[in-house]
Scaffold this motif. Structure first.
Motif, short mmCIF file in Angstrom:
data_model
loop_
_atom_site.label_atom_id
_atom_site.label_comp_id
_atom_site.label_asym_id
_atom_site.label_seq_id
_atom_site.Cartn_x
_atom_site.Cartn_y
_atom_site.Cartn_z
N GLU A 194 23.64 -37.04 37.38
CA GLU A 194 24.88 -36.24 37.40
C GLU A 194 26.02 -36.91 36.65
OE1 GLU A 194 25.99 -35.17 41.32
OE2 GLU A 194 24.17 -33.98 41.73
N ASP A 195 26.07 -38.23 36.70
CA ASP A 195 27.20 -38.93 36.07
C ASP A 195 26.88 -39.40 34.66
OD1 ASP A 195 25.29 -40.78 36.80
OD2 ASP A 195 26.75 -42.30 37.47
N TRP A 196 25.81 -38.87 34.05
CA TRP A 196 25.38 -39.39 32.75
C TRP A 196 26.33 -39.00 31.64
CZ3 TRP A 196 23.70 -37.10 28.09
CH2 TRP A 196 23.14 -38.01 27.17
N GLU A 197 26.62 -39.95 30.79
CA GLU A 197 27.37 -39.72 29.56
C GLU A 197 26.68 -40.48 28.43
OE1 GLU A 197 29.77 -37.76 28.79
OE2 GLU A 197 30.08 -36.99 30.83
N PRO A 198 26.58 -39.88 27.26
CA PRO A 198 25.89 -40.55 26.15
C PRO A 198 26.63 -41.77 25.65
CG PRO A 198 26.94 -38.52 25.40
CD PRO A 198 27.07 -38.54 26.89
N THR A 199 25.85 -42.75 25.21
CA THR A 199 26.42 -43.97 24.64
C THR A 199 25.85 -44.29 23.27
OG1 THR A 199 24.74 -45.33 25.75
CG2 THR A 199 26.83 -44.99 26.92
N MET A 200 24.77 -43.61 22.88
CA MET A 200 24.11 -43.91 21.61
C MET A 200 24.72 -43.05 20.50
SD MET A 200 20.13 -44.19 22.88
CE MET A 200 19.52 -44.99 21.38
N SER A 201 24.96 -43.67 19.37
CA SER A 201 25.51 -42.94 18.23
C SER A 201 24.41 -42.19 17.49
CB SER A 201 26.21 -43.91 17.27
OG SER A 201 25.31 -44.94 16.84
N VAL A 202 24.80 -41.07 16.88
CA VAL A 202 23.85 -40.19 16.20
C VAL A 202 24.30 -40.00 14.75
CG1 VAL A 202 22.80 -37.89 16.13
CG2 VAL A 202 23.31 -38.97 18.34
N SER A 203 23.36 -40.21 13.82
CA SER A 203 23.61 -39.95 12.40
C SER A 203 22.83 -38.71 11.99
CB SER A 203 23.17 -41.14 11.54
OG SER A 203 23.92 -42.30 11.85
N VAL A 204 23.55 -37.65 11.61
CA VAL A 204 22.91 -36.40 11.18
C VAL A 204 22.79 -36.44 9.66
CG1 VAL A 204 23.02 -33.90 11.17
CG2 VAL A 204 23.93 -35.18 13.13
N ILE A 205 21.56 -36.27 9.17
CA ILE A 205 21.26 -36.34 7.74
C ILE A 205 20.93 -34.93 7.25
CG2 ILE A 205 19.83 -37.46 6.00
CD1 ILE A 205 21.43 -39.41 7.76
N ILE A 206 21.73 -34.41 6.31
CA ILE A 206 21.54 -33.04 5.83
C ILE A 206 21.34 -33.04 4.31
CG2 ILE A 206 22.47 -30.71 5.79
CD1 ILE A 206 24.29 -31.42 8.07
N PRO A 207 20.10 -32.98 3.83
CA PRO A 207 19.88 -32.79 2.39
C PRO A 207 20.24 -31.36 2.01
CG PRO A 207 17.90 -33.59 3.53
CD PRO A 207 18.84 -33.09 4.57
N ALA A 208 20.88 -31.17 0.87
CA ALA A 208 21.32 -29.83 0.47
C ALA A 208 21.13 -29.66 -1.03
CB ALA A 208 22.78 -29.61 0.85
N TYR A 209 20.40 -28.60 -1.40
CA TYR A 209 20.19 -28.29 -2.82
C TYR A 209 20.80 -26.92 -3.10
CZ TYR A 209 17.83 -27.09 -7.18
OH TYR A 209 17.56 -26.71 -8.48
N LYS A 210 21.97 -26.92 -3.69
CA LYS A 210 22.68 -25.67 -4.02
C LYS A 210 22.72 -24.72 -2.82
CE LYS A 210 21.28 -25.99 -8.89
NZ LYS A 210 20.63 -25.31 -10.04
N SER A 211 22.95 -25.29 -1.65
CA SER A 211 22.87 -24.53 -0.41
C SER A 211 24.03 -23.55 -0.27
CB SER A 211 22.86 -25.48 0.79
OG SER A 211 22.91 -24.77 1.99
N LYS A 212 23.70 -22.32 0.15
CA LYS A 212 24.70 -21.29 0.43
C LYS A 212 24.95 -21.15 1.93
CE LYS A 212 24.75 -20.41 -3.96
NZ LYS A 212 25.84 -20.99 -4.80
N THR A 213 24.23 -21.93 2.72
CA THR A 213 24.36 -21.81 4.18
C THR A 213 24.89 -23.09 4.82
OG1 THR A 213 22.02 -22.42 4.37
CG2 THR A 213 22.55 -20.07 4.40
N LEU A 214 25.15 -24.11 4.02
CA LEU A 214 25.61 -25.39 4.56
C LEU A 214 26.85 -25.24 5.42
CD1 LEU A 214 25.51 -28.52 4.69
CD2 LEU A 214 26.85 -28.54 2.55
N GLU A 215 27.78 -24.37 5.04
CA GLU A 215 29.02 -24.20 5.80
C GLU A 215 28.75 -23.78 7.24
OE1 GLU A 215 32.59 -22.47 3.63
OE2 GLU A 215 30.94 -21.80 2.33
N PHE A 216 27.72 -22.97 7.44
CA PHE A 216 27.36 -22.54 8.79
C PHE A 216 26.82 -23.71 9.61
CE2 PHE A 216 26.78 -18.87 5.96
CZ PHE A 216 27.61 -17.95 6.56
N THR A 217 26.00 -24.54 8.96
CA THR A 217 25.43 -25.70 9.66
C THR A 217 26.53 -26.66 10.08
OG1 THR A 217 23.40 -25.51 8.33
CG2 THR A 217 23.80 -27.61 9.44
#
Length: 557
Positions: free
Chosen positions: A29-52
């Motif tokens: 119940e008292d859990w809170e995250p402590t680990m850092s997260v790196s999100v890696i997003i490859p994009a090739y001429k993406s038209k949907t990146l803004e939504f992500t």
């Protein structure tokens, strides 16, 4: 072990892939995250990146523990736009400015190298992540240090969202109400989950379910791999998943980490073409599953078995016959690491026949052009990413079937290690086959109180077998070491044995049935009615011996 795992009283290591035995996903119940997260997003001429990015900006994960790296792989053409709604710690790397490479694997490799997060999150640029998506992924790494999670995604083919609407809906927790997931395309991985109790029963073999659209792994495990294979331009997520398996990862379907995939998946429309292309590349790099390697007597980049043996000047006389027997096994998917004092060999003047190291020179020359043999100065700690390691004393003698028998005994029940009593050798010198994925999972937990053998036994079992089980002998007792080493195909041995029995029966037969007919009937019964083809095939396989035997019997009547 993480602080959260200690608080939960979790075991220090997951057995097989049974993640549920350690942590079933229920948070304190008292859990809170402590680990850092790196999100890696490859994009090739993406038209949907803004939504992500908008969906990531609305996540409930602490923003100071979240960084996002966008890899623009468009070569400078149509640079990707981040849009208005972006997570606080977001940056863009234009791949063409830092690398001559191209493709998703190259971009991902650059992105991961530029980050330091405790958890690496692969995310495609056409994903909309629900509000708690990152949290639901990341929680597993807090309790299972080897966690590699796979998120849930629904494939939507039509939408009217704006980035602002995505941000507001994700933040409000209502984005999931827009589509009925039960009516959307079901990804093939879901059937695997059902068959394997959510991968608990998979032993990691279903690593291919770990896909780059929305998947994470702890950096602790990722750092044990070679990283992204930048030579690949399709299937790179499956290849790194195989590496993660061999590095000790625990694969977990994170069913609560949900997102919308904007558009159809590639496999939906091009499954056959993708498989045809990928299977060639996968066969080189992934020894399991076995079906992709459709030819024997081939040298693959990643072998099924890697045999490690050590030679000294005193034992060098046994090296050539020992290794020749290893390389002439019916299981040909093998490399040999030959450990010895090779750096002490030189090209200067020396008394050839009087040199106590001369036999080592001969060994090196004998195997110099065989690239299945790797000369090493020290015993390797790991044979990653080969799935099995076999430690063999140079004075142990293997039969033509030894490697296949050891692999067969280990693989089906997926055992951590198996040691065989070896004639003429102490137990600590005995031939041992190790499951690499188990060893790599166990290694970080080794302490003065817990040996590698103990941990391997805890994860997947450690067994002893007789020397007969692996057909082992003491090479020092062999009086015919100078004889030619040949591979004995067990099928030929069985056929020769059957033919001998039929010949005896024919010689004893009486009555009107001819010897030739009796032999033919015997072969017919053993080949399910395909006597003609089988008889001709056996005759060719045995160099014409069956036909000669029949003719000899006829002359003897």
């Amino acid at each position: 072990m993480t602080r959260e795992a200690e608080r939960a009283g979790a075991p220090t290591v997951v057995s097989r892939n049974r993640w549920r035995d350690v942590f079933d996903g229920t948070l304190p119940e008292d859990w809170e995250p402590t680990m850092s997260v790196s999100v890696i997003i490859p994009a090739y001429k993406s038209k949907t990146l803004e939504f992500t990015l908008a969906s990531l900006a609305a996540q409930d994960y602490p923003e100071d523990l979240l960084e996002v790296v966008v890899l623009d792989d468009g070569g400078g053409e149509e640079p990707v736009e981040l849009g208005e709604f972006v997570p606080k710690n977001t940056r863009v790397i234009r791949i063409h400015e830092v690398s001559d490479g191209w493709g998703r694997s190259n971009a991902t490799d650059i992105g991961i190298a530029s980050t330091t997060g405790d958890i690496i999150y692969w995310c495609d640029s056409d994903m909309i992540l629900f509000r708690d998506n990152v949290r639901q992924h990341a929680k597993w790494g807090h309790f299972i240090p080897e966690a590699a999670t796979i998120g849930e995604k629904g494939f939507i083919e039509e939408w009217t969202y704006t980035p602002e609407e995505v941000y507001e809906k994700v933040k409000a927790g209502t984005i999931g109400d827009d589509y009925d997931r039960s009516q959307l395309h079901e990804h093939w991985s879901k059937e695997i989950y059902r068959k394997t109790d959510d991968l608990n029963d998979s032993d990691g073999r279903n690593y291919s379910t770990h896909m780059g659209a929305c998947a994470t792994v702890t950096r602790a495990v990722y750092d044990r791999t070679f990283g992204q294979d930048t030579r690949l331009h399709l299937g790179e997520d499956t290849e790194i998943a195989y590496q993660l398996w061999q590095a000790g990862a625990v694969f977990i379907p994170a069913h609560d980490a949900v997102g919308w995939h904007m558009g159809r998946g590639t496999i939906q429309d091009h499954a056959a073409k993708v498989a045809w292309h990928n299977d060639v590349h996968f066969a080189q790099r992934m020894a399991i599953p076995r079906y992709r390697r459709k030819a024997d007597n081939r040298i693959w980049e990643v072998p099924l078995l890697k045999v490690v043996t050590e030679v000294t000047p005193e034992t060098a006389v046994y090296a050539r016959p020992a290794i020749d027997r290893i390389l002439n096994n019916t299981q040909t998917d093998v490399h040999v690491v030959l450990v010895g004092p090779w750096s002490k060999l030189h090209e200067g003047r020396r008394g050839m026949l009087a040199d106590p190291m001369n036999e080592l020179y001969l060994v090196r020359e004998w195997f110099r052009t065989d690239n299945r043999v790797i000369f090493a100065e020290e015993r390797p700690q790991s044979v990653f990413p080969a799935p099995f390691r076999i430690d063999v004393p140079i004075t142990a003698e293997l039969s033509s079937e030894s490697l296949q028998e050891m692999y067969r005994l280990m693989d089906k029940p997926w055992i951590g290690a198996m040691r065989f009593f070896t004639p003429g050798h102490d137990n600590d010198e005995a031939v041992t086959i190790w499951n690499s994925a188990v060893v790599e999972r166990a290694r970080p937990y080794v302490t003065a109180e817990q040996s590698l053998e103990d941990l391997v036994a805890k994860i997947a079992g450690f067994e002893w077998q007789s020397s007969d089980a692996a057909q082992l002998a003491d090479l020092r007792e062999n009086e015919h070491l100078e004889e030619r080493v040949v591979r004995v195909d067990p099928r030929i041995a069985r056929l020769e044995n059957e033919l001998q029995h039929m010949r005896i029966r024919a010689e004893q037969a009486e009555g009107t049935i001819s010897t030739a007919r009796l032999v033919a009937r015997g072969l017919n019964a053993k080949t399910g009615g395909r006597a003609g083809r089988a008889a001709r095939g056996v005759n060719r396989l045995l160099g014409g011996f069956p036909a000669r035997a029949v003719r000899a019997l006829r002359r003897g009547r």
